[in-house]
Design a protein around this motif. Structure first.
Motif, short mmCIF file in Angstrom:
data_model
loop_
_atom_site.label_atom_id
_atom_site.label_comp_id
_atom_site.label_asym_id
_atom_site.label_seq_id
_atom_site.Cartn_x
_atom_site.Cartn_y
_atom_site.Cartn_z
N GLU A 1 -15.81 13.94 -34.39
CA GLU A 1 -15.97 12.51 -33.66
C GLU A 1 -15.80 12.40 -32.37
O GLU A 1 -16.83 11.61 -31.72
N GLN A 2 -15.59 12.53 -32.28
CA GLN A 2 -14.03 12.70 -30.46
C GLN A 2 -14.78 13.53 -29.00
O GLN A 2 -15.16 13.49 -28.40
N GLU B 1 -22.46 18.09 -28.52
CA GLU B 1 -23.57 18.19 -28.95
C GLU B 1 -24.66 17.04 -27.93
O GLU B 1 -25.84 17.72 -27.81
N ASP B 2 -24.65 15.91 -28.36
CA ASP B 2 -25.53 15.06 -27.73
C ASP B 2 -25.47 14.84 -26.35
O ASP B 2 -26.78 14.83 -25.72
N MET B 3 -25.13 15.36 -25.52
CA MET B 3 -24.97 14.92 -24.36
C MET B 3 -25.26 16.49 -23.66
O MET B 3 -26.37 16.28 -23.16
N ALA C 1 -28.53 10.66 -35.59
CA ALA C 1 -28.14 9.12 -36.28
C ALA C 1 -26.99 9.73 -37.23
O ALA C 1 -26.25 8.85 -37.50
N GLN C 2 -27.65 10.98 -37.99
CA GLN C 2 -25.65 10.84 -38.71
C GLN C 2 -24.53 11.40 -38.03
O GLN C 2 -23.41 10.95 -38.00
N HIS C 3 -24.56 11.77 -36.19
CA HIS C 3 -23.17 11.68 -35.32
C HIS C 3 -23.08 9.51 -35.89
O HIS C 3 -22.17 9.77 -35.36
N GLN C 4 -23.58 8.82 -35.18
CA GLN C 4 -23.46 7.91 -34.80
C GLN C 4 -22.98 7.21 -36.50
O GLN C 4 -22.06 6.34 -36.95
N LEU C 5 -23.20 7.77 -37.28
CA LEU C 5 -22.29 7.17 -38.50
C LEU C 5 -21.55 8.20 -38.55
O LEU C 5 -20.32 7.21 -40.44
#
Length: 197
Positions: free
Chosen positions: A58-59, A65-67, A89-93
């Motif tokens: 999460e941190q 991966e996003d960036m 979206a899965q990362h956000q959740l």
């Protein structure tokens, strides 16, 4: 075209996925043991696993991966847009799912058998989604990056992900390495090094 930094990035991501998979398999193993009538492991094992997931993917893992994977890949091609959107979206959740798991664990700890089914179902659902998530990244995103990334894209990703690979790079990662080692020691065999349940 093969870029020199691509192998480094892919190796680090796959190694991180293996570590995360080991922790999630451990979580799933424990709820299945309990569901089959086996002895419940010490709940500190679950807490350590949840802490590891909270602190590491999460941190550290997901933001990179996003960036350094999803954002540049989106600039290079639109062929995997649906997959990128799904993964983002899965990362956000992720944090909300971990809070739900932590709450389900506490309910099981305090209310016992009557709260177990909810805890079991949440762990199974989380594990299934996470394995699917990692599969999408390895089978769709990484090959797309290999096709589309420039050398500059790979260099930026390598610089970001290489700091994850060295547990002595900073105190935060050293703590994560110690936590993962603790999980391996207290997880009962055959998944870990602890006494069998």
């Amino acid at each position: 075209m093969e870029h020199p930094a691509a192998f480094q990035v892919i190796r680090v991501i796959q190694h991180e996925h293996q570590s995360l998979a080991a922790v999630i398999k451990g979580m799933r193993h424990f709820v299945r043991v309990i569901a089959e009538g086996g002895k419940a492991p010490d709940l500190k094992v679950f807490r350590a696993m949840l802490l590891y997931i909270s602190e590491y993917p999460e941190q550290v893992h997901h933001p990179k991966e996003d960036m350094y994977l999803f954002a540049p890949l989106r600039k290079r091609t639109n062929e995997v847009e649906i997959t990128i959107t799904t993964l983002e979206a899965q990362h956000q959740l992720g944090e909300q799912q971990l809070r739900d798991l932590s709450l389900a664990l506490m309910r099981y700890e305090f209310f016992g058998d009557e709260a177990f089914k909810s805890f079991h179902d949440k762990v199974e659902a989380y594990a299934s989604q996470y394995f699917e998530h990692m599969t999408l990244e390895e089978k769709i995103i990484l090959p797309a990056a290999q096709q589309s990334f420039t050398e500059q894209d790979w260099q930026a990703a390598a610089a970001a992900f290489s700091s994850n690979a060295d547990p002595l790079a900073d105190i935060h990662n050293e703590s994560l390495e110690k936590l993962f080692t603790l999980i391996c020691r207290i997880t009962p065999a055959p998944l870990g090094l602890g006494e069998p349940v």
